[in-house]
Design an enzyme around this catalytic site. Sequence first.
Site, PDB file in Angstrom:
ATOM      1  N   LYS A  14      23.285 -65.609  34.478  1.00 20.24           N
ATOM      2  CA  LYS A  14      24.223 -65.125  33.099  1.00 20.24           C
ATOM      3  C   LYS A  14      23.313 -63.742  33.000  1.00 20.24           C
ATOM      4  O   LYS A  14      23.929 -62.771  32.799  1.00 20.24           O
ATOM      5  CB  LYS A  14      23.762 -65.959  31.858  1.00 20.24           C
ATOM      6  CG  LYS A  14      23.675 -67.298  32.204  1.00 20.24           C
ATOM      7  CD  LYS A  14      24.199 -68.206  29.948  1.00 20.24           C
ATOM      8  CE  LYS A  14      22.634 -68.280  30.455  1.00 20.24           C
ATOM      9  NZ  LYS A  14      21.824 -69.080  31.024  1.00 20.24           N
ATOM     10  N   ARG A  89      25.350 -71.773  22.566  1.00 17.62           N
ATOM     11  CA  ARG A  89      24.464 -72.402  23.359  1.00 17.62           C
ATOM     12  C   ARG A  89      24.571 -74.481  22.499  1.00 17.62           C
ATOM     13  O   ARG A  89      24.502 -75.286  23.019  1.00 17.62           O
ATOM     14  CB  ARG A  89      22.664 -72.653  23.105  1.00 17.62           C
ATOM     15  CG  ARG A  89      22.682 -72.080  24.132  1.00 17.62           C
ATOM     16  CD  ARG A  89      21.292 -71.586  24.418  1.00 17.62           C
ATOM     17  NE  ARG A  89      20.621 -70.713  24.791  1.00 17.62           N
ATOM     18  CZ  ARG A  89      19.770 -69.662  26.008  1.00 17.62           C
ATOM     19  NH1 ARG A  89      19.451 -71.229  26.390  1.00 17.62           N
ATOM     20  NH2 ARG A  89      19.851 -68.634  26.485  1.00 17.62           N
ATOM     21  N   ARG A 128      11.540 -67.093  39.992  1.00 17.40           N
ATOM     22  CA  ARG A 128      11.995 -65.807  39.596  1.00 17.40           C
ATOM     23  C   ARG A 128      10.554 -65.389  38.939  1.00 17.40           C
ATOM     24  O   ARG A 128       9.315 -66.070  38.032  1.00 17.40           O
ATOM     25  CB  ARG A 128      12.944 -65.959  38.023  1.00 17.40           C
ATOM     26  CG  ARG A 128      12.638 -65.108  36.923  1.00 17.40           C
ATOM     27  CD  ARG A 128      13.722 -65.321  36.140  1.00 17.40           C
ATOM     28  NE  ARG A 128      13.452 -65.773  35.047  1.00 17.40           N
ATOM     29  CZ  ARG A 128      14.721 -66.521  33.881  1.00 17.40           C
ATOM     30  NH1 ARG A 128      15.490 -65.747  34.016  1.00 17.40           N
ATOM     31  NH2 ARG A 128      14.630 -67.609  33.696  1.00 17.40           N
ATOM     32  N   ARG A 162       7.845 -65.725  33.804  1.00 12.42           N
ATOM     33  CA  ARG A 162       8.330 -66.208  31.511  1.00 12.42           C
ATOM     34  C   ARG A 162       6.986 -67.686  32.127  1.00 12.42           C
ATOM     35  O   ARG A 162       7.299 -68.554  32.911  1.00 12.42           O
ATOM     36  CB  ARG A 162       9.513 -66.293  32.060  1.00 12.42           C
ATOM     37  CG  ARG A 162      10.185 -65.397  31.365  1.00 12.42           C
ATOM     38  CD  ARG A 162      11.836 -65.035  31.163  1.00 12.42           C
ATOM     39  NE  ARG A 162      12.259 -65.820  30.510  1.00 12.42           N
ATOM     40  CZ  ARG A 162      13.783 -66.330  30.331  1.00 12.42           C
ATOM     41  NH1 ARG A 162      14.586 -65.402  30.714  1.00 12.42           N
ATOM     42  NH2 ARG A 162      14.084 -67.522  29.764  1.00 12.42           N
TER      43      ARG A 162
HETATM   44  P1  AP5 Z   1      18.918 -65.245  35.690  1.00 11.29           P
HETATM   45  O1  AP5 Z   1      19.707 -63.867  35.676  1.00 11.29           O
HETATM   46  O2  AP5 Z   1      17.922 -64.284  34.853  1.00 11.29           O
HETATM   47  O3  AP5 Z   1      19.622 -66.587  35.526  1.00 11.29           O
HETATM   48  P2  AP5 Z   1      19.843 -66.567  33.373  1.00 11.29           P
HETATM   49  O4  AP5 Z   1      21.065 -67.584  33.823  1.00 11.29           O
HETATM   50  O5  AP5 Z   1      19.924 -65.104  32.483  1.00 11.29           O
HETATM   51  O6  AP5 Z   1      18.936 -67.619  32.905  1.00 11.29           O
HETATM   52  P3  AP5 Z   1      17.585 -67.849  31.527  1.00 11.29           P
HETATM   53  O7  AP5 Z   1      16.710 -68.344  32.049  1.00 11.29           O
HETATM   54  O8  AP5 Z   1      17.079 -66.022  31.476  1.00 11.29           O
HETATM   55  O9  AP5 Z   1      18.536 -68.352  31.239  1.00 11.29           O
HETATM   56  P4  AP5 Z   1      18.150 -69.090  29.976  1.00 11.29           P
HETATM   57  O10 AP5 Z   1      19.284 -69.156  29.088  1.00 11.29           O
HETATM   58  O11 AP5 Z   1      17.382 -70.653  30.159  1.00 11.29           O
HETATM   59  O12 AP5 Z   1      17.202 -68.799  28.900  1.00 11.29           O
HETATM   60  P5  AP5 Z   1      16.997 -66.852  28.006  1.00 11.29           P
HETATM   61  O13 AP5 Z   1      16.007 -66.253  27.596  1.00 11.29           O
HETATM   62  O14 AP5 Z   1      18.353 -67.262  27.633  1.00 11.29           O
HETATM   63  O15 AP5 Z   1      18.895 -65.304  37.839  1.00 11.29           O
HETATM   64  C1  AP5 Z   1      17.379 -66.696  36.838  1.00 11.29           C
HETATM   65  C2  AP5 Z   1      16.867 -66.399  38.644  1.00 11.29           C
HETATM   66  O16 AP5 Z   1      17.952 -66.420  39.724  1.00 11.29           O
HETATM   67  C3  AP5 Z   1      16.361 -64.882  38.957  1.00 11.29           C
HETATM   68  O17 AP5 Z   1      15.387 -64.932  39.527  1.00 11.29           O
HETATM   69  C4  AP5 Z   1      17.695 -63.720  39.288  1.00 11.29           C
HETATM   70  O18 AP5 Z   1      17.235 -62.911  40.965  1.00 11.29           O
HETATM   71  C5  AP5 Z   1      18.055 -65.783  40.770  1.00 11.29           C
HETATM   72  N1  AP5 Z   1      19.644 -65.117  40.682  1.00 11.29           N
HETATM   73  C6  AP5 Z   1      20.476 -65.376  40.446  1.00 11.29           C
HETATM   74  N2  AP5 Z   1      21.535 -65.536  40.290  1.00 11.29           N
HETATM   75  C7  AP5 Z   1      21.235 -65.788  41.583  1.00 11.29           C
HETATM   76  C8  AP5 Z   1      22.294 -65.976  42.439  1.00 11.29           C
HETATM   77  N3  AP5 Z   1      24.128 -66.604  42.800  1.00 11.29           N
HETATM   78  N4  AP5 Z   1      21.757 -66.255  43.755  1.00 11.29           N
HETATM   79  C9  AP5 Z   1      20.180 -66.512  44.189  1.00 11.29           C
HETATM   80  N5  AP5 Z   1      19.457 -66.237  42.292  1.00 11.29           N
HETATM   81  C10 AP5 Z   1      20.506 -65.857  41.634  1.00 11.29           C
HETATM   82  O19 AP5 Z   1      16.781 -68.284  26.628  1.00 11.29           O
HETATM   83  C11 AP5 Z   1      15.000 -68.785  26.299  1.00 11.29           C
HETATM   84  C12 AP5 Z   1      15.044 -69.379  25.090  1.00 11.29           C
HETATM   85  O20 AP5 Z   1      15.260 -69.262  23.869  1.00 11.29           O
HETATM   86  C13 AP5 Z   1      15.734 -70.648  25.311  1.00 11.29           C
HETATM   87  O21 AP5 Z   1      15.448 -71.563  26.160  1.00 11.29           O
HETATM   88  C14 AP5 Z   1      15.269 -71.370  23.931  1.00 11.29           C
HETATM   89  O22 AP5 Z   1      14.155 -71.704  23.281  1.00 11.29           O
HETATM   90  C15 AP5 Z   1      15.956 -69.239  23.223  1.00 11.29           C
HETATM   91  N6  AP5 Z   1      17.382 -68.945  23.140  1.00 11.29           N
HETATM   92  C16 AP5 Z   1      17.783 -68.439  22.918  1.00 11.29           C
HETATM   93  N7  AP5 Z   1      19.158 -68.160  22.998  1.00 11.29           N
HETATM   94  C17 AP5 Z   1      19.205 -69.669  22.034  1.00 11.29           C
HETATM   95  C18 AP5 Z   1      19.870 -69.959  21.341  1.00 11.29           C
HETATM   96  N8  AP5 Z   1      21.543 -69.281  21.535  1.00 11.29           N
HETATM   97  N9  AP5 Z   1      20.083 -70.717  20.596  1.00 11.29           N
HETATM   98  C19 AP5 Z   1      18.611 -71.418  20.207  1.00 11.29           C
HETATM   99  N10 AP5 Z   1      17.611 -71.059  21.168  1.00 11.29           N
HETATM  100  C20 AP5 Z   1      17.751 -69.661  22.195  1.00 11.29           C
END
Ligand code: AP5
Length: 217
Positions: A14, A89, A128, A162
Site C-alpha cells: 500500500k 481496517r 523491509r 520496524r
Molecule cells: P509496503 O509498501 O511498505 O507495504 P504496506 O502494505 O504499506 O505494509 P505496511 O507494513 O506498512 O502496512 P501495515 O498495514 O501493516 O502497517 P501500517 O504502518 O499501516 O511494502 C512492504 C515491503 O514490501 C517493502 O519493503 C517494499 O519495498 C516491499 N514491496 C512492496 N511492494 C512490493 C512488490 N510488488 N514486490 C516486491 N516487494 C514489494 O500500520 C502499523 C500499525 O498501526 C498496525 O499494525 C496497527 O497497530 C496500527 N494501525 C494503522 N492503521 C490502523 C487502523 N486503521 N486501525 C487500527 N490500527 C491501525
Amino acid sequence: MINLILLGLPGAGKGTASESLVDRYHLAHISTGDMFREAISQKTPVGLEAKGYIDKGNLVPDEVTAKLVEERLTQKDTQKGFILDGFPRTTIQAELLEKITAKLNKPLTRVISIEVHEDVLIKRLSSRFICRTCGATYNKLSKPTKVEGVCDRCGGHDFYQREDDQPSVVKNRLRVNEKMNTPLRDFYHQKGLLAQVNGEQKPEKVFAEIDQILSQD
Ligand code: AP5
C-alpha cells in the site's frame, strides 16, 4: 477527483503504491500507520496510547483512529483528492468513514485491494528496511539501495527495521488483519467501489494496474 482507499494486508504494498500515486496524481497520502509512528515519536497522548497496540501487532481502537483521520481530512491538501492507506481496517471504521466523508463532502471514488498471499507477505516484511533520515522504504529482496548502505533518496547511511516487522509481531498483525479483510472487501464490493489488483507482481506492474483502473473511472 480521486478519493481512494488502498486495502491490503500488512506488506501488500500500500505504501509503495501510494508513493507512485502521489507522484502521478498529486494526492494527499494519509497513512494511519505513519501518523501513529509520528505521534509515538513525538510522545503525544495519541502516540502513547497507540504504542501499546502497535508494538504487539494489534489494531488501535476504531474511535481513536477515526478521529485522527477525520482531523487529517479537514486539512487543505486533501481538497484535490487523497489516498487512505491503512484505513479503514474494520467494518466499524468503514462505517465511521462514511459519516466523516459525508460530513466533509469528500465522497470516496474508488477502493482498490492489493492482493498478496501470506507466505509472500511474511518474507517481504522481514526484509523491509527504512532510512532513518528520510523514511524511504527498501527491501533486501525486491528493492535494495542502489549503492549498498546508502539511501537512494537522501544519501543517508542509517537504516532500521520496524519494531512490528519482527517475526512474532508479523504473525499477529497478519492474523488480526486477515480476520477483517474479507468483510471489508465485501462492504465496498456492495457499494460498487471495489477493484482488486495482483500485488505479487513487480511494484511498477502493480502501480500500472492501479493506474489503469483509476484512469478508466
Ligand atoms: P509496503 O509498501 O511498505 O507495504 P504496506 O502494505 O504499506 O505494509 P505496511 O507494513 O506498512 O502496512 P501495515 O498495514 O501493516 O502497517 P501500517 O504502518 O499501516 O511494502 C512492504 C515491503 O514490501 C517493502 O519493503 C517494499 O519495498 C516491499 N514491496 C512492496 N511492494 C512490493 C512488490 N510488488 N514486490 C516486491 N516487494 C514489494 O500500520 C502499523 C500499525 O498501526 C498496525 O499494525 C496497527 O497497530 C496500527 N494501525 C494503522 N492503521 C490502523 C487502523 N486503521 N486501525 C487500527 N490500527 C491501525
